[in-house]
Design a protein around this motif. Structure first.
Motif, PDB file in Angstrom:
ATOM      1  N   HIS A  37      10.684  51.777  47.737  1.00  0.00           N
ATOM      2  CA  HIS A  37       9.552  50.871  47.485  1.00  0.00           C
ATOM      3  C   HIS A  37       9.777  49.453  48.006  1.00  0.00           C
ATOM      4  O   HIS A  37       8.828  48.704  48.188  1.00  0.00           O
ATOM      5  CB  HIS A  37       9.275  50.786  45.978  1.00  0.00           C
ATOM      6  N   TYR A  38      11.034  49.039  48.190  1.00  0.00           N
ATOM      7  CA  TYR A  38      11.284  47.664  48.655  1.00  0.00           C
ATOM      8  C   TYR A  38      11.246  47.544  50.170  1.00  0.00           C
ATOM      9  O   TYR A  38      11.448  46.460  50.708  1.00  0.00           O
ATOM     10  CB  TYR A  38      12.672  47.180  48.203  1.00  0.00           C
ATOM     11  N   GLN A  39      11.005  48.656  50.823  1.00  0.00           N
ATOM     12  CA  GLN A  39      11.042  48.617  52.280  1.00  0.00           C
ATOM     13  C   GLN A  39       9.895  47.773  52.821  1.00  0.00           C
ATOM     14  O   GLN A  39       8.790  47.778  52.267  1.00  0.00           O
ATOM     15  CB  GLN A  39      10.961  50.053  52.800  1.00  0.00           C
ATOM     16  N   GLY A  98      23.189  47.248  53.568  1.00  0.00           N
ATOM     17  CA  GLY A  98      23.971  47.566  52.366  1.00  0.00           C
ATOM     18  C   GLY A  98      23.273  47.030  51.134  1.00  0.00           C
ATOM     19  O   GLY A  98      22.125  46.590  51.186  1.00  0.00           O
ATOM     20  N   CYS A  99      23.969  47.032  50.012  1.00  0.00           N
ATOM     21  CA  CYS A  99      23.425  46.455  48.772  1.00  0.00           C
ATOM     22  C   CYS A  99      24.499  45.530  48.225  1.00  0.00           C
ATOM     23  O   CYS A  99      25.600  45.975  47.910  1.00  0.00           O
ATOM     24  CB  CYS A  99      23.104  47.575  47.781  1.00  0.00           C
ATOM     25  N   SER A 100      24.163  44.235  48.106  1.00  0.00           N
ATOM     26  CA  SER A 100      25.192  43.266  47.700  1.00  0.00           C
ATOM     27  C   SER A 100      25.657  43.550  46.266  1.00  0.00           C
ATOM     28  O   SER A 100      26.808  43.287  45.916  1.00  0.00           O
ATOM     29  CB  SER A 100      24.665  41.843  47.840  1.00  0.00           C
ATOM     30  N   MET A 101      24.773  44.108  45.450  1.00  0.00           N
ATOM     31  CA  MET A 101      25.210  44.443  44.091  1.00  0.00           C
ATOM     32  C   MET A 101      26.224  45.587  44.115  1.00  0.00           C
ATOM     33  O   MET A 101      27.265  45.532  43.442  1.00  0.00           O
ATOM     34  CB  MET A 101      24.034  44.850  43.224  1.00  0.00           C
ATOM     35  N   ALA A 102      25.931  46.612  44.928  1.00  0.00           N
ATOM     36  CA  ALA A 102      26.851  47.750  45.006  1.00  0.00           C
ATOM     37  C   ALA A 102      28.240  47.263  45.427  1.00  0.00           C
ATOM     38  O   ALA A 102      29.256  47.765  44.947  1.00  0.00           O
ATOM     39  CB  ALA A 102      26.314  48.788  45.990  1.00  0.00           C
ATOM     40  N   ILE A 133      23.294  53.951  40.179  1.00  0.00           N
ATOM     41  CA  ILE A 133      23.240  54.637  41.482  1.00  0.00           C
ATOM     42  C   ILE A 133      23.504  53.652  42.625  1.00  0.00           C
ATOM     43  O   ILE A 133      23.963  54.054  43.695  1.00  0.00           O
ATOM     44  CB  ILE A 133      21.879  55.381  41.634  1.00  0.00           C
ATOM     45  N   ASN A 134      23.256  52.359  42.362  1.00  0.00           N
ATOM     46  CA  ASN A 134      23.561  51.315  43.348  1.00  0.00           C
ATOM     47  C   ASN A 134      25.066  51.099  43.386  1.00  0.00           C
ATOM     48  O   ASN A 134      25.599  50.106  42.885  1.00  0.00           O
ATOM     49  CB  ASN A 134      22.889  49.985  42.964  1.00  0.00           C
ATOM     50  N   SER A 135      25.785  52.042  43.952  1.00  0.00           N
ATOM     51  CA  SER A 135      27.250  51.945  44.032  1.00  0.00           C
ATOM     52  C   SER A 135      27.709  52.896  45.127  1.00  0.00           C
ATOM     53  O   SER A 135      26.990  53.838  45.489  1.00  0.00           O
ATOM     54  CB  SER A 135      27.873  52.359  42.691  1.00  0.00           C
ATOM     55  N   HIS A 221      25.678  41.731  39.612  1.00  0.00           N
ATOM     56  CA  HIS A 221      24.242  41.457  39.470  1.00  0.00           C
ATOM     57  C   HIS A 221      23.542  41.649  40.812  1.00  0.00           C
ATOM     58  O   HIS A 221      24.198  41.729  41.854  1.00  0.00           O
ATOM     59  CB  HIS A 221      24.021  40.014  38.994  1.00  0.00           C
ATOM     60  N   CYS A 222      22.215  41.679  40.777  1.00  0.00           N
ATOM     61  CA  CYS A 222      21.442  41.734  42.023  1.00  0.00           C
ATOM     62  C   CYS A 222      21.013  40.315  42.378  1.00  0.00           C
ATOM     63  O   CYS A 222      20.386  39.621  41.567  1.00  0.00           O
ATOM     64  CB  CYS A 222      20.203  42.611  41.831  1.00  0.00           C
ATOM     65  N   SER A 223      21.332  39.911  43.600  1.00  0.00           N
ATOM     66  CA  SER A 223      21.026  38.529  43.991  1.00  0.00           C
ATOM     67  C   SER A 223      19.514  38.298  44.121  1.00  0.00           C
ATOM     68  O   SER A 223      19.052  37.165  44.025  1.00  0.00           O
ATOM     69  CB  SER A 223      21.730  38.190  45.302  1.00  0.00           C
ATOM     70  N   VAL A 224      18.750  39.361  44.319  1.00  0.00           N
ATOM     71  CA  VAL A 224      17.291  39.210  44.398  1.00  0.00           C
ATOM     72  C   VAL A 224      16.725  38.991  42.987  1.00  0.00           C
ATOM     73  O   VAL A 224      15.998  38.026  42.727  1.00  0.00           O
ATOM     74  CB  VAL A 224      16.643  40.478  45.021  1.00  0.00           C
ATOM     75  N   HIS A 225      17.106  39.855  42.064  1.00  0.00           N
ATOM     76  CA  HIS A 225      16.503  39.794  40.717  1.00  0.00           C
ATOM     77  C   HIS A 225      17.018  38.633  39.873  1.00  0.00           C
ATOM     78  O   HIS A 225      16.380  38.261  38.889  1.00  0.00           O
ATOM     79  CB  HIS A 225      16.706  41.132  40.003  1.00  0.00           C
ATOM     80  N   PRO A 249      14.609  46.056  35.331  1.00  0.00           N
ATOM     81  CA  PRO A 249      15.750  45.799  34.444  1.00  0.00           C
ATOM     82  C   PRO A 249      16.979  45.189  35.129  1.00  0.00           C
ATOM     83  O   PRO A 249      17.968  44.904  34.462  1.00  0.00           O
ATOM     84  CB  PRO A 249      16.079  47.187  33.873  1.00  0.00           C
ATOM     85  N   GLU A 250      16.925  44.961  36.436  1.00  0.00           N
ATOM     86  CA  GLU A 250      18.008  44.209  37.086  1.00  0.00           C
ATOM     87  C   GLU A 250      17.847  42.710  36.839  1.00  0.00           C
ATOM     88  O   GLU A 250      18.715  41.919  37.180  1.00  0.00           O
ATOM     89  CB  GLU A 250      18.019  44.477  38.599  1.00  0.00           C
ATOM     90  N   CYS A 251      16.700  42.300  36.253  1.00  0.00           N
ATOM     91  CA  CYS A 251      16.510  40.887  35.904  1.00  0.00           C
ATOM     92  C   CYS A 251      17.400  40.546  34.715  1.00  0.00           C
ATOM     93  O   CYS A 251      17.877  41.426  34.000  1.00  0.00           O
ATOM     94  CB  CYS A 251      15.051  40.631  35.506  1.00  0.00           C
ATOM     95  N   MET A 313      13.574  38.373  48.665  1.00  0.00           N
ATOM     96  CA  MET A 313      13.474  39.672  49.336  1.00  0.00           C
ATOM     97  C   MET A 313      14.835  40.323  49.401  1.00  0.00           C
ATOM     98  O   MET A 313      15.851  39.641  49.405  1.00  0.00           O
ATOM     99  CB  MET A 313      12.974  39.472  50.763  1.00  0.00           C
ATOM    100  N   CYS A 314      14.834  41.641  49.468  1.00  0.00           N
ATOM    101  CA  CYS A 314      16.102  42.331  49.648  1.00  0.00           C
ATOM    102  C   CYS A 314      16.404  42.252  51.145  1.00  0.00           C
ATOM    103  O   CYS A 314      15.927  43.065  51.941  1.00  0.00           O
ATOM    104  CB  CYS A 314      16.020  43.771  49.167  1.00  0.00           C
ATOM    105  N   SER A 315      17.200  41.231  51.502  1.00  0.00           N
ATOM    106  CA  SER A 315      17.399  40.950  52.928  1.00  0.00           C
ATOM    107  C   SER A 315      18.180  42.060  53.624  1.00  0.00           C
ATOM    108  O   SER A 315      18.066  42.236  54.833  1.00  0.00           O
ATOM    109  CB  SER A 315      18.111  39.617  53.107  1.00  0.00           C
TER     110      SER A 315
END
Ligand code: 13P
Ligand code: SF4
Length: 362
Positions: A37-39, A98-102, A133-135, A221-225, A249-251, A313-315
């Protein structure tokens, strides 16, 4: 021979769009494009199937296509590889997505934490390791090996119930916020949750505190949320007291607490789609998704606003652009596989165990 990416850099989006449609047609059912969905919109429009992390993991496991082209981030393409059959191929159009949180948890650090915990208690009998799952796949494998499980943002409370029914404590990584909110929702007091700082000996705690805690929350944490703030909600409520607030819930805990609803991307879409016409929504999640739903629900008279005054945005996910998608597809048309994501067999086996435990429960 593999077509190099270089000539694709300069292609304009309109050319890419025409050629992507043509390549898709030529590939037919041999390739499926999955889109989170974030695409970004210019890529999302070409997805055959869309969804949140849970839905996409299921779809990856059920797809019959030879090539699974994942428009998302690295851990998602890994899950697709783990859950698909050995003759299927999982592809991430840009390997730098990638995912900075992962990345905030890695196997060396998690194993060290497990080791440190074993000086206080017997973790394999008293702690269920739960990874979001973000790992990376090796962390999912760690959970598979140690009686643990994977969760997503849409099933985390259910997964925690399963975890606590087996062992008295949970080590939750890498997102402290999802862990805290889900634990709080199932009635665990905040004082029974510790933040585990992987860069400090014993996560920064003494033995007594570790013995007392129910949940150990990895300091990630997620840098976006994390950009969404309680003040954004307070300002919205002053201006629109009749409006509703929904957050991922990542907020932070404070943002979730002030929200009327908290849920995964799929839940956010469903909740707003089921709301009466004329309602107003403040949404705390990634900008591409919020823009999409604002547009989609405009005709039914719903007003959807992004929570932050600045762009979040999820850069990394945005690195999957039309140019990379086209390059991937045209290579497939020529019989070349580029950017294949492969999880080593032994690791995949253990990670699958943890993923299947999750899929069975949710
Ligand atoms: P969803 O589970 O809601 O898809 O969120 C996953 C995610 O963080 C992508 O960042
Ligand atoms: Fe990772 Fe955050 Fe992007 Fe989700 S939004 S993929 S958690 S960086």
């Amino acid at each position: 021979m593999t077509i190099s990416f270089d000539p694709y850099r300069a292609l304009d989006d309109a050319t890419c769009a025409t050629r992507i449609a043509k390549a898709k047609e030529e590939l037919g059912e041999s390739a499926v494009i999955l889109g989170h969905h974030y695409q970004r919109a210019d890529v999302y429009r070409f997805a055959d199937l869309t969804g949140d992390s849970l839905k996409l993991s299921r779809l990856a496991g059920q797809s019959a296509a030879k090539y699974i082209v994942f428009c998302g981030v690295h851990f998602m393409a890994e899950v697709a590889d783990i859950l698909s059959s050995p003759d299927q191929v999982s592809i991430l159009p840009d390997l730098s997505a990638g995912c900075s949180m992962a990345d905030m948890a890695n196997l060396a650090k998690v194993e060290r934490a497990w080791q440190e915990l074993s000086s206080v208690l017997d973790p394999d009998h008293s702690i269920t390791p739960v990874t979001y799952i973000n790992s990376a796949a090796d962390l999912k494998a760690f959970c598979g090996k140690h009686g643990g499980i994977v969760c997503t943002s849409s099933n985390a409370p259910k997964i925690l119930e399963w975890s606590f029914s087996r062992r008295e404590k949970v080590l939750f990584f890498p997102d402290q916020h999802l862990g805290r909110w889900s634990g709080y929702k199932m009635g665990i007091p905040l004082e029974d949750m510790l933040v585990w700082d992987p860069d400090l000996p014993m996560g920064g705690h003494d033995e007594e505190a570790i013995r007392r805690a129910k949940m150990l929350l990895w300091k990630g944490h997620c840098s976006v949320h994390q950009m969404f703030q309680p003040s954004h909600i307070e300002n919205f409520r002053k201006r629109h007291p009749e409006g509703f607030v929904i957050s991922h819930p990542e907020c932070s805990f404070e943002v979730c607490k002030l929200s009327d609803h908290v849920g995964s991307t799929e839940t956010i879409i469903r909740t707003i789609s089921e709301a009466p016409s004329g309602t107003m929504w403040l949404v705390g999640t990634e900008l591409n998704l919020v823009n999409r739903i604002a547009e989609e629900f405009r005709d039914s008279g719903k007003i959807v606003q992004f929570m932050s005054p600045i762009v979040c945005m999820c850069s990394t996910m945005a690195r999957i652009d039309p140019q990379h998608l086209l390059w991937t597809l045209e290579n497939l048309v020529e019989g070349n596989v580029v950017n294949r994501i492969t999880v080593p067999e032994e690791e995949a086996k253990l990670a699958k165990l943890a993923l299947e435990r999750m899929l069975e429960i949710s």
